[in-house]
Write a protein that holds these residues in place. Structure first.
Motif, PDB file in Angstrom:
ATOM      1  N   LYS A 119      12.262  -0.651   5.992  1.00 32.14           N
ATOM      2  CA  LYS A 119      12.547   0.070   4.739  1.00 32.14           C
ATOM      3  C   LYS A 119      11.232   0.584   4.175  1.00 32.14           C
ATOM      4  CE  LYS A 119      16.958  -1.087   4.253  1.00 32.14           C
ATOM      5  NZ  LYS A 119      18.026  -0.121   4.196  1.00 32.14           N
ATOM      6  N   PHE A 120      11.328   1.626   3.341  1.00 33.84           N
ATOM      7  CA  PHE A 120      10.152   2.148   2.657  1.00 33.84           C
ATOM      8  C   PHE A 120      10.206   1.694   1.194  1.00 33.84           C
ATOM      9  CE2 PHE A 120       9.938   5.988   5.747  1.00 33.84           C
ATOM     10  CZ  PHE A 120       9.351   5.180   6.707  1.00 33.84           C
ATOM     11  N   VAL A 121       9.164   0.998   0.789  1.00 34.23           N
ATOM     12  CA  VAL A 121       9.156   0.447  -0.575  1.00 34.23           C
ATOM     13  C   VAL A 121       9.252   1.561  -1.617  1.00 34.23           C
ATOM     14  CG1 VAL A 121       7.769  -0.852  -2.256  1.00 34.23           C
ATOM     15  CG2 VAL A 121       7.944  -1.653   0.097  1.00 34.23           C
ATOM     16  N   CYS A 122       8.592   2.705  -1.340  1.00 34.37           N
ATOM     17  CA  CYS A 122       8.529   3.766  -2.364  1.00 34.37           C
ATOM     18  C   CYS A 122       9.877   4.410  -2.654  1.00 34.37           C
ATOM     19  CB  CYS A 122       7.493   4.822  -1.994  1.00 34.37           C
ATOM     20  SG  CYS A 122       7.896   5.756  -0.512  1.00 34.37           S
ATOM     21  N   VAL A 123      10.720   4.547  -1.649  1.00 36.62           N
ATOM     22  CA  VAL A 123      12.008   5.209  -1.897  1.00 36.62           C
ATOM     23  C   VAL A 123      13.206   4.253  -1.822  1.00 36.62           C
ATOM     24  CG1 VAL A 123      11.360   7.586  -1.353  1.00 36.62           C
ATOM     25  CG2 VAL A 123      12.031   6.058   0.497  1.00 36.62           C
ATOM     26  N   ILE A 164       0.882  -1.178   0.000  1.00 40.12           N
ATOM     27  CA  ILE A 164       0.000   0.000   0.000  1.00 40.12           C
ATOM     28  C   ILE A 164       0.918   1.227   0.000  1.00 40.12           C
ATOM     29  CG2 ILE A 164      -1.597   1.326   1.470  1.00 40.12           C
ATOM     30  CD1 ILE A 164      -2.493  -1.546   2.510  1.00 40.12           C
ATOM     31  N   MET A 165       0.542   2.248  -0.768  1.00 36.41           N
ATOM     32  CA  MET A 165       1.330   3.491  -0.759  1.00 36.41           C
ATOM     33  C   MET A 165       0.405   4.686  -0.629  1.00 36.41           C
ATOM     34  SD  MET A 165       4.411   3.110  -3.414  1.00 36.41           S
ATOM     35  CE  MET A 165       5.378   1.612  -3.469  1.00 36.41           C
ATOM     36  N   VAL A 166       0.922   5.762  -0.046  1.00 38.39           N
ATOM     37  CA  VAL A 166       0.127   6.990   0.031  1.00 38.39           C
ATOM     38  C   VAL A 166       0.895   8.112  -0.693  1.00 38.39           C
ATOM     39  CG1 VAL A 166      -1.031   8.669   1.509  1.00 38.39           C
ATOM     40  CG2 VAL A 166      -1.024   6.257   2.151  1.00 38.39           C
ATOM     41  N   ASP A 167       1.963   8.622  -0.088  1.00 33.03           N
ATOM     42  CA  ASP A 167       2.642   9.759  -0.727  1.00 33.03           C
ATOM     43  C   ASP A 167       3.679   9.335  -1.771  1.00 33.03           C
ATOM     44  OD1 ASP A 167       4.313   8.721   1.274  1.00 33.03           O
ATOM     45  OD2 ASP A 167       5.431  10.592   1.391  1.00 33.03           O
ATOM     46  N   GLY A 168       4.260   8.168  -1.602  1.00 31.55           N
ATOM     47  CA  GLY A 168       5.253   7.700  -2.571  1.00 31.55           C
ATOM     48  C   GLY A 168       6.582   8.422  -2.471  1.00 31.55           C
ATOM     49  N   THR A 169       6.789   9.165  -1.400  1.00 27.88           N
ATOM     50  CA  THR A 169       8.037   9.926  -1.282  1.00 27.88           C
ATOM     51  C   THR A 169       8.759   9.682   0.039  1.00 27.88           C
ATOM     52  OG1 THR A 169       6.840  11.829  -0.393  1.00 27.88           O
ATOM     53  CG2 THR A 169       7.210  11.810  -2.765  1.00 27.88           C
ATOM     54  N   GLY A 170       8.377   8.646   0.769  1.00 25.06           N
ATOM     55  CA  GLY A 170       9.091   8.318   2.004  1.00 25.06           C
ATOM     56  C   GLY A 170       8.616   9.087   3.229  1.00 25.06           C
ATOM     57  N   MET A 171       7.483   9.784   3.149  1.00 26.91           N
ATOM     58  CA  MET A 171       7.030  10.629   4.261  1.00 26.91           C
ATOM     59  C   MET A 171       5.993   9.948   5.159  1.00 26.91           C
ATOM     60  SD  MET A 171       8.556  13.570   3.612  1.00 26.91           S
ATOM     61  CE  MET A 171       7.669  15.001   4.170  1.00 26.91           C
ATOM     62  N   CYS A 172       5.118   9.130   4.584  1.00 27.36           N
ATOM     63  CA  CYS A 172       3.952   8.677   5.363  1.00 27.36           C
ATOM     64  C   CYS A 172       4.173   7.345   6.099  1.00 27.36           C
ATOM     65  CB  CYS A 172       2.737   8.564   4.440  1.00 27.36           C
ATOM     66  SG  CYS A 172       2.839   7.177   3.298  1.00 27.36           S
ATOM     67  N   GLY A 173       5.039   6.530   5.592  1.00 24.96           N
ATOM     68  CA  GLY A 173       5.312   5.243   6.232  1.00 24.96           C
ATOM     69  C   GLY A 173       4.334   4.133   5.863  1.00 24.96           C
ATOM     70  N   ALA A 174       3.366   4.420   4.980  1.00 26.15           N
ATOM     71  CA  ALA A 174       2.364   3.403   4.635  1.00 26.15           C
ATOM     72  C   ALA A 174       2.986   2.168   3.986  1.00 26.15           C
ATOM     73  CB  ALA A 174       1.314   3.995   3.692  1.00 26.15           C
ATOM     74  N   CYS A 175       4.101   2.359   3.308  1.00 26.45           N
ATOM     75  CA  CYS A 175       4.676   1.265   2.526  1.00 26.45           C
ATOM     76  C   CYS A 175       5.790   0.538   3.281  1.00 26.45           C
ATOM     77  CB  CYS A 175       5.225   1.822   1.216  1.00 26.45           C
ATOM     78  SG  CYS A 175       6.595   2.948   1.499  1.00 26.45           S
ATOM     79  N   ARG A 176       5.886   0.773   4.582  1.00 26.37           N
ATOM     80  CA  ARG A 176       7.051   0.230   5.298  1.00 26.37           C
ATOM     81  C   ARG A 176       7.012  -1.301   5.336  1.00 26.37           C
ATOM     82  NH1 ARG A 176       3.678   2.035   9.077  1.00 26.37           N
ATOM     83  NH2 ARG A 176       3.146   0.623  10.789  1.00 26.37           N
TER      84      ARG A 176
HETATM   85 FE1  FES Z   1       4.537   6.892   2.074  1.00 27.48          FE
HETATM   86 FE2  FES Z   1       6.229   5.135   1.064  1.00 27.48          FE
HETATM   87  S1  FES Z   1       4.241   5.575   0.388  1.00 27.48           S
HETATM   88  S2  FES Z   1       6.484   6.370   2.814  1.00 27.48           S
END
Ligand code: FES
Length: 272
Positions: free
Chosen positions: A233-237, A213-225
């Motif tokens: 790790k964060f999948v998006c970054v 699952i992703m929200v911001d895609g920039t490493g800020m929200c933590g949804a993809c941890r």
């Molecule tokens: Fe938010 Fe990766 S989608 S930190």
């Protein structure tokens, strides 16, 4: 705003969308993804870039309807506009001349696998692709894969096309037949988990592309941890590709299922 240039049906729930995004088409590399939004308040949908046409300024996305947002996306028509497409995001695939590479793609995981296969071939590898799906209708991009790889093996759960069996059976046949230096596996989390159990048994390094699952895609929200080798790790970054033998797939599966009740609720509210 990004125009949908064409839309093609693969199966009842899987579509190929060609979308205008000239800057992304020019700069994308294998492994990169985009985040798509429909409506200002729309959910952010991460999608891997399957192909790009630099001259036409388009990228190709393969979408499977799994929840409300992806269902809305596949209902859009040619000529309509997506609110925005952000990318290319994520780290590109590490491409080297490994020797013989086995690429396993399950369901829509075949779409992000295509640019990886093309890049591996360009780097001088022998590439064997195993495409898998529950049935014939769920095998996508076969022609594109045949054009890119040295060999393509098709596996279906019900035997309606190719060989009957799971993706791991197709992979093991190849591993028993010849020396495999590297594997890539992309598909549902459960499929990648079992591909990695198999390749670990044979000591073959394996990269996977994670679809959290992703929200911001920039490493800020933590949804993809996700936990990789015991570290967060964060999948998006940090990804989306990781050493598959280090991924905690059980944790990932649990987190992927975490929002199922809310997803069902939103879907039913929309449908009624
Ligand atoms: Fe938010 Fe990766 S989608 S930190």
């Amino acid at each position: 705003m990004n125009k949908i240039v064409s839309k093609e049906l693969y199966s009842e729930k899987v579509f190929k969308l060609v979308v205008e995004a000239p800057l992304i088409a020019r700069s994308r590399k294998a492994g990169n993804f985009v985040i798509v939004r429909i409506g200002e308040k729309g959910e952010r949908i991460p999608l891997t870039i399957a192909e790009a046409d630099v001259e036409k300024g388009t990228i190709t996305l393969v979408v499977q309807a799994v929840g409300l947002s992806s269902t809305k996306l596949i209902k859009m028509k040619e000529g309509e506009y997506l609110t925005d497409v952000v990318g290319p995001l994520g780290k590109p695939t590490e491409i080297e001349n490994y020797g013989t590479v086995l690429c396993a793609g399950g369901g829509v995981g075949v779409a992000p696998m295509l640019p990886i296969v093309q890049a591996l071939k360009a780097a001088g590898n022998k590439v064997i692709a195993v495409l898998a799906g529950r049935n014939k209708d769920l095998i996508i991009m076969e022609d594109e894969m045949r054009a890119a790889a040295d060999e393509v093996i098709i596996m279906t759960d019900d035997g309606s096309y190719g060989k009957k069996g799971l993706v791991t059976q197709g992979m093991e046949e190849v591993i028993n037949r010849e020396k495999v230096d590297k594997c890539f596996a992309i598909g549902p989390a459960i499929m990648m988990k079992f591909c990695c159990i198999l390749t670990k048994k044979y000591g073959i390094p394996t990269d996977v592309s994670l679809n959290t699952i992703m929200v911001d895609g920039t490493g800020m929200c933590g949804a993809c941890r996700i936990s990789i080798g015991g570290k967060t790790k964060f999948v998006c970054v940090d990804g989306p590709e990781f050493d598959g033998h280090e991924v905690d797939f059980d944790e990932m599966l649990k987190r992927l299922g975490g929002f199922k009740p809310q997803e069902m609720e939103a879907y039913e509210a929309h449908a009624s």
